[in-house]
Design a protein around this motif. Structure first.
Motif, short mmCIF file in Angstrom:
data_model
loop_
_atom_site.label_atom_id
_atom_site.label_comp_id
_atom_site.label_asym_id
_atom_site.label_seq_id
_atom_site.Cartn_x
_atom_site.Cartn_y
_atom_site.Cartn_z
N SER A 47 -35.24 39.22 -19.36
CA SER A 47 -33.90 39.63 -19.79
C SER A 47 -33.65 39.12 -21.21
O SER A 47 -33.94 37.96 -21.51
N GLN A 48 -33.15 40.00 -22.05
CA GLN A 48 -32.87 39.63 -23.43
C GLN A 48 -31.53 40.20 -23.85
O GLN A 48 -31.19 41.33 -23.51
N THR A 49 -30.73 39.43 -24.54
CA THR A 49 -29.46 39.93 -25.05
C THR A 49 -29.58 40.22 -26.53
O THR A 49 -30.34 39.57 -27.25
N HIS A 50 -28.84 41.21 -26.98
CA HIS A 50 -28.94 41.67 -28.36
C HIS A 50 -27.55 41.65 -29.01
O HIS A 50 -26.55 41.91 -28.34
N PRO A 51 -27.49 41.39 -30.29
CA PRO A 51 -26.21 41.57 -30.99
C PRO A 51 -25.79 43.04 -30.93
O PRO A 51 -26.63 43.94 -31.03
N VAL A 52 -24.51 43.29 -30.77
CA VAL A 52 -24.02 44.65 -30.57
C VAL A 52 -22.81 44.90 -31.47
O VAL A 52 -21.94 44.03 -31.61
N SER A 53 -22.76 46.10 -32.04
CA SER A 53 -21.59 46.56 -32.79
C SER A 53 -20.92 47.68 -32.01
O SER A 53 -21.50 48.75 -31.83
N VAL A 54 -19.72 47.42 -31.51
CA VAL A 54 -18.93 48.45 -30.84
C VAL A 54 -18.17 49.23 -31.91
O VAL A 54 -17.56 48.63 -32.81
N ILE A 55 -18.21 50.55 -31.84
CA ILE A 55 -17.56 51.38 -32.86
C ILE A 55 -16.57 52.34 -32.19
O ILE A 55 -16.93 53.06 -31.26
N ILE A 56 -15.35 52.34 -32.70
CA ILE A 56 -14.30 53.21 -32.20
C ILE A 56 -13.67 53.93 -33.38
O ILE A 56 -13.21 53.28 -34.33
N CYS A 57 -13.66 55.24 -33.37
CA CYS A 57 -12.98 56.03 -34.40
C CYS A 57 -11.61 56.46 -33.88
O CYS A 57 -11.48 56.86 -32.71
N ALA A 58 -10.60 56.38 -34.73
CA ALA A 58 -9.24 56.68 -34.27
C ALA A 58 -8.45 57.38 -35.36
O ALA A 58 -8.54 57.02 -36.53
N ARG A 59 -7.71 58.39 -34.96
CA ARG A 59 -6.78 59.06 -35.86
C ARG A 59 -5.43 59.19 -35.15
O ARG A 59 -5.32 59.86 -34.13
N ASP A 60 -4.44 58.52 -35.68
CA ASP A 60 -3.09 58.52 -35.08
C ASP A 60 -3.16 58.13 -33.60
O ASP A 60 -2.59 58.79 -32.74
N GLU A 61 -3.86 57.03 -33.35
CA GLU A 61 -4.08 56.58 -31.96
C GLU A 61 -3.45 55.21 -31.71
O GLU A 61 -3.94 54.44 -30.89
N ALA A 62 -2.34 54.90 -32.38
CA ALA A 62 -1.73 53.58 -32.25
C ALA A 62 -1.43 53.23 -30.79
O ALA A 62 -1.71 52.12 -30.33
N ALA A 63 -0.86 54.19 -30.06
CA ALA A 63 -0.50 53.92 -28.66
C ALA A 63 -1.73 53.64 -27.82
O ALA A 63 -1.75 52.69 -27.01
N ASN A 64 -2.78 54.44 -28.01
CA ASN A 64 -4.02 54.21 -27.24
C ASN A 64 -4.71 52.92 -27.65
O ASN A 64 -5.27 52.22 -26.80
N LEU A 65 -4.70 52.60 -28.93
CA LEU A 65 -5.31 51.35 -29.38
C LEU A 65 -4.58 50.15 -28.80
O LEU A 65 -5.22 49.17 -28.38
N ALA A 66 -3.26 50.21 -28.76
CA ALA A 66 -2.49 49.10 -28.21
C ALA A 66 -2.83 48.88 -26.73
O ALA A 66 -2.89 47.74 -26.25
N LYS A 67 -3.08 49.98 -26.03
CA LYS A 67 -3.35 49.89 -24.59
C LYS A 67 -4.80 49.57 -24.27
O LYS A 67 -5.09 48.79 -23.35
#
Length: 377
Positions: A47-67
C-alpha cells in the motif's frame, strides 16, 4: 423463395429478427455486464499513498461551494494534498466565499479567471488551468455541486493507483429522493455506469464522469490536454478518457467510500437539457466504441416492439420464452451490480426501467446529431 413468399412468412421473419436482437442483448449482459456484477477488487500486496490535487471548477456556484466544499476540505488523508477551486468568471459571491474558506483551510488554493476563453467554450479552459496549477502528479476531479460520500474519498480513490495506472474511473451517484424523476435519473446513471465500468473491465474503457474522476498529469500533457476537442463545449471528461484510456492504464474504483454524491435535477426540462448535452459528444467517440454502444442501444430499442409483434402474430409462447431467458439473465446481473453501486432500491422496478429505455432512446436520439451548446452549466 421469392419476395411474395417471404411476405407471406413475414411473421416468422420478425420472430427470427427478434431472436437475433435478444441474442445481441444477452451477449452484452454475459460478456460485458457480468464483469461489474461479479467484480472483486484484487488485494494489493503493498500500500502506498500519493500526494493528490483535488480540482473543482465553478461558475456562479457560491451556494454549492458553501454546502459541498467542506466535504473535500475535511478529508481524512494523511499524505500531502491540496484542493484547487477554479472560479471561472463568476458574478456571484464565490470569490469572497473562497477567501473566507482560505483563512481556515491552508490546503485550499483558488484561481480566479476574469476573462473568457473565446475559442474554448465550456469547462475545458478552467479545468486546464486547474491541472496546470496543481502541484502534484495525481489530480482528482469533481464538481461544485458534488460532495464526497465519505471523509475517505481521496484516500480510497488514490489507493487504486499502481505503477501502470494513469486513470481511475469513479462513481458519481445522485442523492436518493422521492419521486419518479429521481428514480429515472438514478437508473440512467446506474445504467451508464454499468456500461463504462464493464467496458473498462473488459479492456475497452471509453468514458468517465467528471463528478468523480482521477488521472495523472503525465497522461493529460502527453495527449496535449483537451486540444483535440477544444472546440466542443462538453466532453472534458468522456472525450478525454475516450482518447487517453487504454486497457493497461485504466482502473475502476467502486468502493462506496470513494463515491461522490450530487443533487439530482428536479424538473424534466433540466434533465433533458443535461442528458442532451452529454449525448451530443457521443458522435466523437472512437469508431469501435460508437459501434459497440450503438449496437447495444439499437438492440435495446428494438427489443420490446419486436417482442409485441412476435407475441401477437407469431407465437406468444415462444416470444415469452425468449423474453424470459433475457429477463432471468438481467435479474441475475442487475442485483449484484446495483448492490455494488448502492442502488439496490431500484431493483424491484428494473423491468419498468428496461421498458422505459425504449422511450428514453426516442427522446434523446436527436442529441446524437444535435450541435453541442456553448455552455458548460
Amino acid at each position: 423463395m421469392n419476395f411474395n413468399e417471404l411476405l407471406a412468412h413475414w411473421h416468422s421473419i420478425v420472430f427470427i429478427i427478434f431472436c437475433i436482437v435478444a441474442f445481441i442483448q444477452i451477449f452484452y449482459y454475459l460478456f460485458f455486464y457480468t464483469r461489474l456484477a461479479f467484480y472483486k477488487a484484487k488485494p494489493k500486496a503493498t500500500s502506498q499513498t500519493h500526494p493528490v490535487s483535488v480540482i473543482i471548477c465553478a461558475r456562479d456556484e457560491a451556494a454549492n461551494l458553501a454546502k459541498n466544499l467542506p466535504g473535500s476540505l475535511l478529508q481524512q488523508y494523511r499524505t500531502t494534498h491540496e484542493v484547487i477551486v477554479v472560479d471561472d468568471n463568476s458574478f456571484d459571491d464565490s470569490k469572497y466565499l473562497l477567501e473566507e474558506f482560505k483563512k481556515e483551510f491552508k490546503q485550499l488554493t483558488f484561481v480566479e479567471l476574469k476573462q473568457e476563453a473565446k475559442l474554448i467554450p465550456g469547462k475545458k479552459f478552467p479545468l486546464s488551468i486547474g491541472i496546470k496549477t496543481a502541484k502534484y502528479e495525481i489530480v482528482l476531479l469533481t464538481d461544485a455541486d458534488c460532495v464526497p460520500a465519505s471523509e475517505f474519498w481521496i484516500d480510497k480513490m488514490q489507493e487504486t493507483y499502481d505503477d501502470d495506472t494513469e486513470i481511475v474511473l469513479g462513481y458519481g451517484a445522485y442523492i436518493k429522493k422521492h419521486g419518479l424523476l429521481n428514480k429515472l435519473v438514478r437508473w440512467e446513471t446506474f445504467h451508464t455506469a454499468l456500461q463504462y465500468f464493464s467496458y473498462a473491465l473488459a479492456g475497452k474503457p471509453y468514458m468517465g464522469v467528471g463528478r468523480n474522476l482521477s488521472y495523472k498529469k503525465t497522461v493529460f500533457f502527453r495527449h496535449k490536454g483537451f486540444s483535440a476537442h477544444n472546440n466542443i463545449p462538453s466532453g472534458d471528461d468522456d472525450l478525454f478518457i475516450n482518447m487517453a484510456a487504454t486497457k493497461k492504464n485504466t482502473k475502476i474504483n467502486i468502493d462506496k467510500d470513494a463515491f461522490t454524491l450530487s443533487e439530482p435535477v428536479t424538473t424534466w426540462g433540466q434533465w433533458t437539457r443535461q442528458k442532451t448535452r452529454h449525448y451530443s459528444t457521443g458522435k466523437y467517440y472512437k469508431p469501435l466504441h460508437k459501434f459497440l454502444l450503438g449496437l447495444y442501444s439499437l438492440s435495446h430499442f428494438l427489443f420490446f416492439p419486436l417482442l409485441m409483434v412476435s407475441a401477437i402474430f407469431y407465437c406468444w409462447q415462444w416470444a415469452l420464452i425468449v423474453f424470459g431467458i433475457r429477463f432471468v439473465i438481467q435479474a441475475v446481473i442487475y442485483l449484484p451490480a446495483m448492490k455494488k453501486l448502492n442502488e439496490k432500491d431500484l431493483y424491484p422496478l428494473f423491468l419498468f426501467f428496461d421498458l422505459w429505455m425504449f422511450f428514453y432512446y426516442l427522446i434523446f436520439a436527436v442529441a446524437l446529431i444535435k450541435k453541442p451548446t456553448n455552455t458548460w452549466k
